[in-house]
Design a protein around this motif. Structure first.
Motif: not given
Length: 810
Positions: A636, A656, A800, A803, A808-809
């Protein structure tokens, strides 16, 4: 000479005159002036007046009691006074000595003479006028009969004495007194014999003592045989020097045997090293060679390995090779730890210390052989202050269980295979042991490193210790062991610990290894090669964090964030439960041999996701059934610090975590484990979104240091946690942990390319996500494909969401 002859032949010597009177059991001894001498009385005549008694040069009486009673009279040359009518000479001796009963004489004359008519039982008054006494000497036939019965029965009863007196024409009291005198005579002979033996032993000890004193005054050098100029030397040190010389001779003999066995000569003493494991010629800054110690005991045989037909010669050979390798490794390690440029230089990224491999090869000959083909080298050195003293740290490193507890995230499993030496003088100085360890980076993309190595501890000065590790695979292969192809070899690595005045210790850690880089995923190669995965920075940072945690837990003061409602016992139980949770999490990420994992392959599972399964049976700390573990690692473009703060924040957890029920979480309890707020154990409660949902408790532990961070959590039962918070046993709380491991992606500039175009690099983080889930409560149940896909989807969905939350996908 009997008593009658003594009276006959009295002609010279001192005179002793005593009046003996008997009143109950008291003895009165008085001295009277000597009467005129009369030497013409015939033998056997009765004693009417006091007689002169001649004292010969040889003492007549050997009994201590009698000698003391008559000593004053003998020295004063008195005379023997009158003796009562019913008191013979033997009974007088009995009462004067005052040391035994009437039937047991302590000292007496020969049993071959006696006084007729005398009785030891009569206690007449002493004021009666003296009467004449007639002395009787036994015939040889009587003595022979008495002696034969004495051999059979030294203590005849009244019936036997009566029968014997009737057969020998003697009075019963004569027989009685004869046996008393005979027993006393035999006892005296035995005492004289024992005294003679004791005198001989005393003479021998005196002679040996004199010889030892002479040897101490004139010590001999064991090397040259001349006088030793060593000043005042203790006896203990002399014994240690002699033992050292003996062990040197034994090492020479074993090395000669090893040379024949290996087909090459083996040196008995390594360059710049010494046989003595407790002290050597290894110089070190600050005077590390100032402790006068000696060789520890290596007498204990090595435990038998897997091969049960190992001969004692082979074991002795293996031990000698271990000793030689340990000495060489310590010598090399100390030099590397104290050297600076040109052996060590600073990197441009981060200022880390880098080993100059060319300089290393010029100065050192690898003690475990040349580097295998395809292997690469990693070397790192780090120094820092730690809240622990040298003795405590050395004891932790030499105990495999304590070592694993101090470094739980690095050591998956460790055992001590052989203890070759426990050290000397009750310390770890000179301790040498063979160990096996599984070292890990918390990622399924980095295989566990299995190493078998020697660990050698040595004290170099007061408060200065060194502990070194070195692999032994080459020795096992050379000694005919099973051919193995390890993926990693440890060159001399370890730490030097020096006590500081404030209770801290200065620790210099060196890690030097050769490994097969092809088994490591491309994401982690830069991290491992820079020494950030298994290197000294990670070891020292973990040691500092764990030592700080122990110091805080031992102190009585509480952190301002700690909940005071938790008792001291509750804190200990919660910390113990959190430690078990973290250890289980680490064991599930890297597939170590702590649990028996089976790797699974599925078409629906991503390439970088490792899925494993195991059966949980008879473990009170886990729910029974089929446990499925899935883990993956991703890169990441976020700094490790930012990523750690996001994952540990309970207010952002709903972004998350599917267990949060989509709402914020509340911290119910907090226990600090360090000065950094990121090192703590927390108890979180998820808020129920509606009445049908029940609130849930989540136990979470977070750790962070210079080498990386960790977030581990597990749902726990509410009643069980109430028991733990009140100080109850935490071993029966069932939990399956999940969590995250965060490390830097390598030195600055080594991160993968970002969207900024070729050549533009961004430092980021390597995030490992791992879940352990109970897919079936029956251990015998079959694992279904749907369960594997569910876990895979859970990991993908969690990554996912992270992110997306961090933007920061892409």
């Amino acid at each position: 000479m009997n008593f009658g002859d003594f009276l006959e032949n009295n002609s010279c010597g001192a005179r002793i005159v005593t009046d003996l009177s008997y009143s109950n059991n008291n003895t009165i001894i008085t001295t009277t002036p000597p009467p005129p001498t009369n030497n013409s009385m015939p033998a056997g005549a009765a004693i009417a007046q006091p007689r002169h008694l001649s004292i010969s040069a040889k003492p007549m009486f050997n009994s201590p009691g009698l000698s003391l009673a008559l000593q004053t009279g003998m020295e004063g040359q008195g005379e023997v006074g009158r003796i009562g009518d019913h008191q013979n000479f033997e009974s007088s001796i009995i009462n004067v000595g005052g040391r035994r009963s009437r039937d047991e004489e302590h000292e007496s004359r020969s049993g071959s003479d006696n006084m007729d008519g005398a009785s030891g039982d009569d206690q007449d008054a002493s004021d009666k006028p003296p009467k004449k006494k007639r002395y009787h000497r036994h015939t040889p036939q009587q003595i022979q009969e008495l002696e034969s019965l004495f051999k059979e029965c030294p203590h005849p009863d009244e019936k036997q004495r009566l029968e014997l007196s009737r057969r020998l024409c003697l009075e019963t009291r004569q027989v009685k007194f004869w046996f008393q005198n005979r027993r006393t005579q035999m006892k005296t002979q035995l005492e004289r014999h024992e005294n003679s033996l004791l005198r001989q032993d005393n003479d021998k000890l005196r002679a040996e003592n004199m010889s030892i004193r002479d040897a101490m005054r004139n010590p001999i050098c064991t090397n040259c045989g001349g006088p030793a100029m060593i000043g005042d030397i203790s006896l203990e040190e002399q014994h240690l020097r002699m033992e050292n010389a003996r062990l040197k001779d034994e090492l020479d003999r074993v090395c000669a045997l090893a040379g024949k066995f290996l087909g090459r000569p083996m040196s008995t003493v390594m360059p710049n090293s010494s046989l003595e494991l407790g002290v050597g010629n290894n110089g070190f800054i600050g005077g590390l060679n100032t402790i006068p110690t000696s060789l520890p005991d290596f007498g204990a045989p090595l435990p038998v390995k897997a091969s049960m037909n190992v001969t004692p010669i082979e074991r002795s050979l293996e031990r000698s090779m271990y000793l030689e390798l340990a000495l060489a490794a310590m010598d090399e390690f100390v030099k590397i730890a104290q050297s600076d440029e040109p052996l060590w230089g600073r990197s441009l990224e981060g200022g880390r210390e880098i080993l100059n491999h060319e300089e290393y090869l010029r100065n050192f000959t690898p003690c475990i052989g040349m580097k295998p083909n395809g292997f690469v080298t990693e070397a790192s050195r780090e120094s820092g202050m730690v809240i622990i003293n040298s003795l405590a740290l050395v004891e932790t490193l030499m105990d495999s269980n304590k070592w694993a507890e101090m470094f739980p995230c690095i050591i998956a499993r460790t055992t001590t295979t052989d203890v070759i030496s426990n050290g000397m003088g009750g310390t770890r100085n000179g301790a040498l042991q063979l160990m096996h360890a599984e070292l890990q980076v918390l990622s399924p993309l980095v295989p566990v490193r299995e190493v078998t190595f020697l660990r050698f501890c040595k004290q170099h000065a007061e408060g200065v210790w060194a502990v070194v590790d070195v692999s032994v695979d080459t020795i096992r292969q050379a000694s005919g062991g099973v051919q193995s192809y390890p993926s990693c070899r440890r060159l001399p690595s370890g730490c030097v610990v020096q006590d500081m005045p404030n209770g801290y210790s200065k620790v210099t850690w060196v890690e030097h290894a050769e490994y097969d880089e092809s088994v490591i995923h491309q994401l982690y190669r830069s991290l491992v090669s820079a020494g950030m995965g298994f290197g000294s920075q990670r070891w020292l940072a973990t040691l500092q964090r764990q030592s700080e945690c122990l110091a805080i837990l031992m102190s009585s003061t509480l952190s301002p964030r700690d909940h005071t409602a938790i008792t001291a016992g509750g804190r200990r139980s919660m910390l113990k439960l959190a430690q078990r949770m973290t250890n289980n999490f680490c064991a599930g990420v890297c597939a170590s041999t702590v649990h028996k994992w089976n790797k699974l392959g599925s078409e629906n599972v991503d390439e970088d996701v490792r899925v494993m399964t195991r059966k949980s049976v008879d473990d009170p700390g886990e729910p029974p059934g089929i446990v499925l573990s899935a883990a993956t690692s991703v890169w990441l473009p976020v700094s490790p610090h930012r990523l750690f703060d996001f994952l540990r924040n309970e207010h952002l957890r709903s972004e998350w975590d599917i267990l949060s029920n989509g709402g914020p979480m509340q911290e119910m309890a907090h226990i600090a484990k360090g000065q950094d707020h990121g090192n703590c154990v927390s108890l979180l409660r998820a808020s129920a979104m509606n009445a049908n949902q029940s609130s849930m408790l989540i136990l979470q532990e977070t750790c962070t240091d210079a080498s990386g961070s960790l977030v581990v959590y597990a749902p726990v039962d509410i009643p069980a946690m109430h028991v733990v918070m009140n100080g109850g046993d935490s071993a029966y709380v069932a939990l399956l942990p999940s969590g995250f491991a965060i490390v830097p992606d390598g030195p600055s500039g080594d991160a993968p390319e970002s969207n900024g175009g070729p050549g533009h690099r961004v430092s980021g983080s390597l995030l490992t996500v791992a879940f352990q889930i109970l897919v079936n409560s029956l251990p015998t149940a079959k694992l279904t494909v749907e369960s594997v896909e569910t876990v895979n989807n859970l990991i993908s969905c969690t990554v996912q969401k992270i992110k997306a939350a961090l933007q920061c996908e892409s």
